[in-house]
Design an enzyme around this catalytic site. Sequence first.
Site, mmCIF file in Angstrom:
data_model
loop_
_atom_site.group_PDB
_atom_site.id
_atom_site.type_symbol
_atom_site.label_atom_id
_atom_site.label_comp_id
_atom_site.label_asym_id
_atom_site.label_seq_id
_atom_site.Cartn_x
_atom_site.Cartn_y
_atom_site.Cartn_z
ATOM 1 N N ARG A 63 41.951 51.414 -37.868
ATOM 2 C CA ARG A 63 42.898 50.418 -37.370
ATOM 3 C C ARG A 63 42.320 49.593 -36.230
ATOM 4 N NH1 ARG A 63 48.609 53.840 -37.164
ATOM 5 N NH2 ARG A 63 48.555 54.585 -39.329
ATOM 6 N N LYS B 97 49.156 63.202 -48.837
ATOM 7 C CA LYS B 97 49.761 62.775 -47.585
ATOM 8 C C LYS B 97 51.143 62.218 -47.911
ATOM 9 C CE LYS B 97 49.030 59.378 -43.886
ATOM 10 N NZ LYS B 97 48.016 58.517 -43.237
ATOM 11 N N GLU C 269 41.585 62.974 -37.690
ATOM 12 C CA GLU C 269 41.581 61.778 -38.537
ATOM 13 C C GLU C 269 41.460 60.551 -37.646
ATOM 14 O OE1 GLU C 269 44.783 59.125 -41.049
ATOM 15 O OE2 GLU C 269 45.047 61.305 -41.062
#
Length: 212
Positions: A49, A133, A45
């Site tokens: 960011r 998640k 993943e």
Amino acid sequence: MQRKDEALLAILEGQPVMPVLKIDRLADAVPLAQALVRGGLPAIEITLRTPDAIDAIRLVSEEVPDAIVGAGTILTARDFSQAVSAGARFIVSPGITQELLDAASMSEVPFLPGAATPSEVMAAREEGYRLLKFFPAEQAGGAPFLKALASPLATIRFCPTGGVSPKNVGDYLSLPNVICVGGSWVAPDKEIAAGNWAAIEELARQARALKG
């Protein structure tokens, strides 16, 4: 939805730890992915960011064919679209919004939305989601919290992320409603900065060997 769930299930079931990556330098993306693949963690993943995240997803998807690259920290429909266009094969969000649900419904790429409370889990369940998640895992109650959800929300399986480490990963993986965990410890910032791909490969190999 069923076909997308099956595709996502296959990805999450394929390894006990999903590396959660922050790419500060685009040049690191390919060798980092290659090291993780060699260590047995092909599904990764890459979080949105940093400014290079989308380009990193594109590079890995093009140059590391054995990697299954996903996009994390997806907050908007625009993020979703950009990540898919870059080659992301699954999408991860820290939460769930109607905007993201709408974007996911119009895409063939599977979506792993985040939830941290029973109400959020139930809302996702109403939308047809069975894989979620759990974020931020440790701050939201950790393994004991997920254990408490296992009975009343037995159809839901989780990928806990946030504060998961070698010290507590076994607590999570031992739970029947945890399919895998997300972790950044397999790719420490200092090792990435140093280009120490052998060390990251070994960390990936150790993570791959984990069992519940």
